[in-house]
Design an enzyme around this catalytic site. Structure first.
Site, mmCIF file in Angstrom:
data_model
loop_
_atom_site.group_PDB
_atom_site.id
_atom_site.type_symbol
_atom_site.label_atom_id
_atom_site.label_comp_id
_atom_site.label_asym_id
_atom_site.label_seq_id
_atom_site.Cartn_x
_atom_site.Cartn_y
_atom_site.Cartn_z
ATOM 1 N N ASN A 1 0.842 -1.200 0.000
ATOM 2 C CA ASN A 1 0.000 0.000 0.000
ATOM 3 C C ASN A 1 0.878 1.252 0.000
ATOM 4 O OD1 ASN A 1 0.623 -0.889 2.655
ATOM 5 N ND2 ASN A 1 -1.039 0.284 3.553
ATOM 6 N N GLU B 1 0.353 5.208 0.760
ATOM 7 C CA GLU B 1 -0.583 6.227 1.256
ATOM 8 C C GLU B 1 -0.159 7.623 0.822
ATOM 9 O OE1 GLU B 1 -1.005 5.438 5.487
ATOM 10 O OE2 GLU B 1 -2.228 3.662 5.052
ATOM 11 N N CYS C 1 -4.232 0.807 -2.435
ATOM 12 C CA CYS C 1 -4.044 -0.470 -1.744
ATOM 13 C C CYS C 1 -3.001 -1.334 -2.456
ATOM 14 C CB CYS C 1 -5.355 -1.257 -1.702
ATOM 15 S SG CYS C 1 -6.648 -0.495 -0.726
ATOM 16 N N GLU D 1 -3.117 -4.459 -3.297
ATOM 17 C CA GLU D 1 -3.647 -5.337 -4.355
ATOM 18 C C GLU D 1 -3.644 -4.627 -5.704
ATOM 19 O OE1 GLU D 1 -4.906 -4.718 -1.401
ATOM 20 O OE2 GLU D 1 -6.118 -6.372 -0.631
ATOM 21 N N CYS E 1 -10.357 -4.874 0.426
ATOM 22 C CA CYS E 1 -11.456 -3.909 0.528
ATOM 23 C C CYS E 1 -12.375 -4.039 -0.692
ATOM 24 C CB CYS E 1 -10.900 -2.488 0.646
ATOM 25 S SG CYS E 1 -10.303 -1.805 -0.908
ATOM 26 N N CYS F 1 -10.897 -3.006 -4.058
ATOM 27 C CA CYS F 1 -9.947 -3.996 -4.592
ATOM 28 C C CYS F 1 -10.670 -5.240 -5.095
ATOM 29 C CB CYS F 1 -8.903 -4.371 -3.539
ATOM 30 S SG CYS F 1 -7.709 -3.036 -3.283
HETATM 31 N N1 THU Z 1 -5.274 -1.573 2.457
HETATM 32 C C1 THU Z 1 -4.718 -2.354 1.475
HETATM 33 O O1 THU Z 1 -3.604 -2.110 1.016
HETATM 34 N N2 THU Z 1 -5.448 -3.403 1.032
HETATM 35 C C2 THU Z 1 -6.688 -3.751 1.499
HETATM 36 O O2 THU Z 1 -7.320 -4.637 0.962
HETATM 37 C C3 THU Z 1 -7.244 -3.067 2.664
HETATM 38 C C4 THU Z 1 -6.595 -1.783 3.009
HETATM 39 C C5 THU Z 1 -4.510 -0.418 2.937
HETATM 40 C C6 THU Z 1 -5.076 0.912 2.555
HETATM 41 C C7 THU Z 1 -4.490 1.813 3.623
HETATM 42 O O3 THU Z 1 -3.201 2.214 3.227
HETATM 43 C C8 THU Z 1 -4.361 0.905 4.833
HETATM 44 O O4 THU Z 1 -4.476 -0.418 4.352
HETATM 45 C C9 THU Z 1 -5.400 1.140 5.903
HETATM 46 O O5 THU Z 1 -6.655 1.148 5.378
#
Ligand code: THU
Length: 128
Positions: A41, A43, A52, A54, A85, A88
């Site tokens: 991920n 941010e 994310c 994925e 999520c 994704c």
């Molecule tokens: N996140 C992912 O990378 N993949 C997911 O399927 C769920 C959430 C990340 C997004 C964000 O950077 C952190 O997790 C918290 O939500």
């Protein structure tokens, strides 16, 4: 193969850029041809701009000409399995059939295997 994917996802998680949530995610996705792409991920100070793990991994693969996938391993950093999520799930469904395997793992010895069709049934698809 499952262990290799989880190990690669764990490695990818180390690269996660998550200064805001502190929740690091790593994934490794296997193409139909046997190549592995990883992602973490990433941010952003403007929160919704973040992406994310994925979608990072699959976008890397697609940009490399790969559009068929068989399995993905996902490792989060909480106590529970990190479920993908909703955004994704929709993103993965674009490229993955219902039997695409989604492995949510805590370690190489502790994981659960799920299927695309379970996590996102009745997918929206303009092509159907
Ligand atoms: N996140 C992912 O990378 N993949 C997911 O399927 C769920 C959430 C990340 C997004 C964000 O950077 C952190 O997790 C918290 O939500």
């Amino acid at each position: 193969m499952i262990s290799e994917l989880i190990e690669k996802a764990l490695e990818a998680r180390e690269k996660a850029y998550a200064p805001y949530s502190k929740f690091k995610v790593g994934v490794a996705v296997l193409t139909a041809g046997g190549k592995i792409y990883t992602g973490c991920n990433v941010e952003n100070a403007s929160y919704p701009v973040g992406i994310c793990a994925e979608r990072v991994a699959m976008s890397k693969a697609v940009a490399d000409g790969e559009t068929e996938f068989t399995v993905i391993a996902i490792v989060g950093s909480g106590e529970n399995y990190c479920m993908p999520c909703g955004m994704c799930r929709q993103f993965m469904a674009e490229f993955c059939k219902e039997d695409f395997k989604i492995i949510v793992a805590k370690s190489v010895d502790d994981y659960k295997i799920m299927k695309m069709g379970e996590l996102l049934p009745y997918t929206f698809d303009l092509c159907k």
